[in-house]
Motif scaffolding. Structure first.
Motif, PDB file in Angstrom:
ATOM      1  N   ARG A 226      -8.823  26.268 -12.442  1.00 45.41           N
ATOM      2  CA  ARG A 226      -8.270  27.435 -11.750  1.00 45.41           C
ATOM      3  C   ARG A 226      -6.939  27.105 -11.086  1.00 45.41           C
ATOM      4  NH1 ARG A 226      -7.696  29.872  -7.022  1.00 45.41           N
ATOM      5  NH2 ARG A 226      -8.272  27.946  -5.948  1.00 45.41           N
ATOM      6  N   ILE A 227      -6.892  25.969 -10.394  1.00 46.95           N
ATOM      7  CA  ILE A 227      -5.638  25.562  -9.742  1.00 46.95           C
ATOM      8  C   ILE A 227      -4.558  25.293 -10.782  1.00 46.95           C
ATOM      9  CG2 ILE A 227      -4.557  23.711  -8.403  1.00 46.95           C
ATOM     10  CD1 ILE A 227      -7.095  23.559  -6.745  1.00 46.95           C
TER      11      ILE A 227
ATOM     12  N   PHE B 105      -7.696  19.670   0.743  1.00 49.67           N
ATOM     13  CA  PHE B 105      -6.804  19.735  -0.415  1.00 49.67           C
ATOM     14  C   PHE B 105      -5.546  18.918  -0.133  1.00 49.67           C
ATOM     15  CE2 PHE B 105      -9.458  23.508  -0.657  1.00 49.67           C
ATOM     16  CZ  PHE B 105      -9.850  23.503  -1.987  1.00 49.67           C
TER      17      PHE B 105
ATOM     18  N   SER C 151     -10.443  29.624  -3.396  1.00 51.92           N
ATOM     19  CA  SER C 151     -11.099  28.449  -3.970  1.00 51.92           C
ATOM     20  C   SER C 151     -12.570  28.716  -4.291  1.00 51.92           C
ATOM     21  CB  SER C 151     -10.995  27.276  -2.996  1.00 51.92           C
ATOM     22  OG  SER C 151     -11.718  26.169  -3.472  1.00 51.92           O
TER      23      SER C 151
ATOM     24  N   THR D 253      -5.208  27.585  -3.184  1.00 55.32           N
ATOM     25  CA  THR D 253      -6.586  27.349  -2.723  1.00 55.32           C
ATOM     26  C   THR D 253      -7.154  28.499  -1.901  1.00 55.32           C
ATOM     27  OG1 THR D 253      -5.759  26.184  -0.748  1.00 55.32           O
ATOM     28  CG2 THR D 253      -6.236  24.858  -2.719  1.00 55.32           C
TER      29      THR D 253
ATOM     30  N   GLU E 135     -12.718  24.567 -10.617  1.00 56.10           N
ATOM     31  CA  GLU E 135     -11.691  24.644  -9.575  1.00 56.10           C
ATOM     32  C   GLU E 135     -10.419  23.932 -10.024  1.00 56.10           C
ATOM     33  OE1 GLU E 135      -9.998  25.383  -5.651  1.00 56.10           O
ATOM     34  OE2 GLU E 135     -11.336  26.360  -7.085  1.00 56.10           O
ATOM     35  N   ARG E 136     -10.550  22.804 -10.687  1.00 57.82           N
ATOM     36  CA  ARG E 136      -9.367  22.105 -11.201  1.00 57.82           C
ATOM     37  C   ARG E 136      -8.642  22.965 -12.232  1.00 57.82           C
ATOM     38  NH1 ARG E 136     -10.185  16.125 -13.076  1.00 57.82           N
ATOM     39  NH2 ARG E 136     -11.428  17.174 -14.671  1.00 57.82           N
TER      40      ARG E 136
ATOM     41  N   ARG F  48     -16.359  26.159  -1.472  1.00 58.17           N
ATOM     42  CA  ARG F  48     -16.380  26.712  -0.123  1.00 58.17           C
ATOM     43  C   ARG F  48     -17.480  26.060   0.707  1.00 58.17           C
ATOM     44  NH1 ARG F  48     -16.105  31.170  -3.354  1.00 58.17           N
ATOM     45  NH2 ARG F  48     -18.288  31.678  -2.925  1.00 58.17           N
TER      46      ARG F  48
END
Length: 753
Positions: free
Chosen positions: A186-187, A149, A167, A164, A183-184, A170
């Motif tokens: 979520r961040i 990251f 994340s 993260t 994931e994008r 994994r």
């Protein structure tokens, strides 16, 4: 019948046309893909194929058959209506694009770790029909070897690294493009709660290297160099403005007439609502770091406030290039008052046919504090059309009023910042229930309490006081005589005076709103108390004849606990398995030896055991039909303890029609024994005293309501001698008397649960 749907449908095709019957996916066997993986991939990829063939049920393409038989050049009339409403035009082999479907399937596989996948499509046709076959070589799946990251000490990279810890990406997990996208997002959500208002998921890029060997990939997430400066800043709140009477015609902000309250400003030139009404809705404060979660929760609370149907907002930089935001909320109100009329029809397995009218009036902002004031009037008739009690019709009517405050009215200060406003409720009601030739019951009710939600799954309802007073009048001489000579105390209990007062609490947890889940559930637990403390202080003891009164009336004393669990499993896209288990117990004590009639449990009927007539079952091994053979009165059977369960398979048939195959089981029991209902008390043999039924049904989704038809029959009768309670050997569909006594037809609105 198969020829009806197949041959008859293909005869309508023109020369050269072939009916498309569907597709088949054949994944080449490989040691690199398990049977379960292959099965899951097939289920997921089948939904991607287009076109979808004509719907069928048991091999019959009913909607296509309707389309062909009702095809007409007219644009009006019954044929045209049937054709457009229930028909479905033929899906042809010529509509299938093999290359496009193969490309879609291959793309899906590559996005789900099968980088070396290949798909080849072909047609399998006869003279009039055809299907598509897709041969798939999936190849090995690629897994994540490492994830890195963004590194750095600036506020943005530092915040990303903290985000993260949970994340989705994994080491060891299969590569999945959707995981990267999620994931994008979520961040981004985490960053939005840390003040990065102008950041977006598109500012993140994930580089994937699939050349590391051993069917693995390395992932490297970076912040795109072209990310603008403002997306790298943390923003705080400066001023907050609320416009409670907003409409599309408004173009100005009218700050000159705003009223400051607490930490926000209200612009309401017509004084439609008092500024304090938004105290529980505005969760952001001046000086706070911007948080998307608090912002979204504020929006939800403003909608849940009641008077407003639309809420939109706007964030504006306080000054150019500043890191401060002004917040504007624009609220479009409903009409203040509304009137609703409802008409209902129903039938029951006890030979009643009825109708009901409901008139509901509502003021959404009764005292200019977003209080909802409601008045409901209802009237109903239930006519008994057959049986020995024909003519014992039921007429009901009543009024219920209520006030709901969108806040806790309490000396204690409760604070929460979730998306749900707590409410305080006050209700008062009166109803009259007249059973012709029998009696009249006058019921008075009142309650005061609170309801609130922890989150989308968990909710609570606490009533500090529930009051119920039931006063019987107009008891007929025939009914009184029947009570006098009957050995069954149920007849007398129905017309007992009832006076209950005390708190109640209910807790619910459910995820059924998450319809995308394969497994969903619902659980509710409730406790209801009456006169517990007062009965203890007054020394009430009905067993010793010490009956105490309050306001000149004997009161009921008890503890009642109920539990209900529902489980739903999605078997296919439109079919599911549903199960329910309920258990409840009421413990009368002190001033009572039995629960008041309105608080007792009943079993049997359209939403219970559907193979038994409504409220005709139990308690225990007692059988009211035997006890009252030849009598004009068949009292509803009630109990202090209840266990009930259902398992139901709900297959989708076609269009708006759904089927059901079900089995129900359960019974009710008394807490204390009485001579008038032998076998009715709960004991260690309760499992052997369960009733059971099986049945089938249809559900019609008519958009505004679901019409349900169920046909059930008993398979276990608890009143029969031990060893004879299972009655499979007595089933005789050819016997008119057996059908009359055992086949129970139920018509209802909505699902049974």
């Amino acid at each position: 019948m198969y020829c009806l749907s197949s041959c008859s449908n293909t005869r309508y095709l023109q020369n050269g046309q072939k009916l498309y019957t569907g597709s088949k996916l054949e994944i080449e066997k490989s040691p690199e893909i398990t049977a379960n993986e292959s099965k899951d991939l097939k289920e997921q990829m089948e939904e991607l194929l287009r076109p979808v063939p004509n719907s069928s049920f048991l091999g019959m393409r009913i909607k296509l058959y309707i389309y062909n038989k009702t095809k007409t050049d007219k644009t009006t009339g019954i044929k045209h209506w049937l054709n457009q409403k229930f028909g479905e035009p033929p899906v042809l082999v010529s509509d299938v694009n093999l290359a496009k479907n193969s490309e879609v399937l291959q793309g899906y596989l590559q996005n789900n770790s099968y980088f070396q996948a290949g798909v080849n499509g072909s047609l399998d046709t006869t003279a009039k029909k055809g299907s598509a076959v897709y041969n798939i070589l999936a190849g090995p799946s690629y897994h994540i070897a490492s994830v890195s990251f963004p590194k750095g000490k600036d506020s943005l990279r530092s915040a990303i690294n903290k985000a993260t810890r949970r994340s989705i990406l994994r080491k060891g997990k299969k590569y999945n493009l959707d995981d990267i996208k999620n994931e994008r997002v979520r961040i981004d959500n985490r960053l939005k709660n840390k003040g990065f208002y102008f950041f977006s998921p598109e500012n993140l890029l994930v580089k994937v290297d699939s050349t590391v060997g051993k069917h693995q990939v390395d992932m490297d997430m970076i912040v795109k160099p072209e990310t603008p400066d403002r997306a790298r800043k943390i923003y705080t709140i400066d001023s907050i403005f609320i416009y409670p009477g907003y409409s599309l015609r408004d173009t100005g902000r009218h700050k000159s007439i705003m009223e400051h309250y607490g930490w926000y400003n209200v612009v309401d030139p017509h004084h439609t609502i008092k500024p304090y009404a938004f105290k529980n809705t505005v969760l952001l404060h001046p000086g706070d770091t911007y948080s998307r979660q608090l912002h979204n929760n504020s929006i939800n609370r403003m909608i849940n406030l009641g008077p407003y149907k639309f809420v939109k907002n706007k964030f504006v930089q306080h000054e150019e290039d500043s890191a401060k935001l002004d917040v504007y909320y624009y609220l479009t109100p409903y009409k203040g008052k509304s009137l609703q009329l409802e008409l209902q029809g129903r039938t029951t397995s006890a030979n009643f046919m009825g109708s009901q009218i409901n008139i509901n009036w509502k003021n959404r902002n009764a005292f200019k504090g977003a209080e909802a004031f409601t008045i409901g009037l209802f009237g109903s008739t239930d006519l008994q059309m057959g049986g020995s009690t024909k003519g014992n019709n039921v007429y009901q009517g009543g009024i219920k009023t209520g006030i709901t405050w969108p806040r806790f009215i309490s000396p204690f200060n409760f604070k929460s910042d979730n998306a749900y406003i707590p409410h305080t409720n006050l209700t008062l009601g009166y109803s009259i229930n007249r059973r012709v030739k029998l009696y009249t019951l006058n019921s008075f009710t009142g309650s005061f309490g609170y309801e609130w939600r922890e989150n989308a799954k968990r909710s609570h309802q606490l009533n500090l006081i529930n009051i119920t007073y039931v006063n019987p009048t107009g008891v007929s001489a025939a009914y009184a005589d029947s009570v006098k000579h009957s050995q069954n105390p149920t007849l007398a209990h129905v017309i007992d005076k009832q006076f209950t007062f005390g708190p109640s609490y209910s807790y619910t947890v459910t995820n059924t709103a998450q319809s995308y889940k394969r497994n969903t559930y619902y659980y509710n637990a409730a406790i209801d108390l009456s006169a517990n403390l007062y009965g203890l202080i007054s020394g009430a003891n009905a067993d010793k004849g010490h009956i105490k009164e309050l306001f000149g009336q004997p009161f009921n004393q008890y503890v009642k606990i109920e539990n209900e669990f529902r489980y739903f499993r999605r078997i296919s896209r439109k079919s599911k398995l549903a199960a329910r288990l309920m258990a409840g117990v009421g413990i009368p004590y002190g001033n009572s030896t039995i629960l008041p009639y309105s608080k007792q449990f009943f079993i049997g009927g359209s939403n219970s055991l559907r193979g038994f007539r409504a409220r005709s079952l139990g308690p225990g091994t007692y059988n009211v039909a035997d006890a009252y053979a030849g009598s004009d009165f068949f009292p509803d059977q009630s109990g202090d303890i209840k266990i009930e369960g259902t398992v139901e398979y709900r297959p989708h048939i076609f269009g708006f029609m759904e089927g059901a195959v079900f089995t129900d089981f359960g019974n009710i029991w008394l807490f204390n024994a009485n001579d008038g209902q032998p076998g009715g008390v709960f004991n260690g043999q309760f499992l052997n005293q369960m009733a059971a039924d099986v049945g089938v049904g249809l559900r019609f989704d008519l958009t505004v309501l679901i019409l349900r038809l169920d046909l059930g029959m008993p398979i276990r009768k608890p009143w029969l001698p031990k060893g004879d309670r299972w009655v499979f050997d007595q089933i005789d569909f050819g016997s008119n008397s057996w059908r009359k006594d055992n086949l129970i037809f139920n018509i209802a609105i909505g699902y049974p649960f």
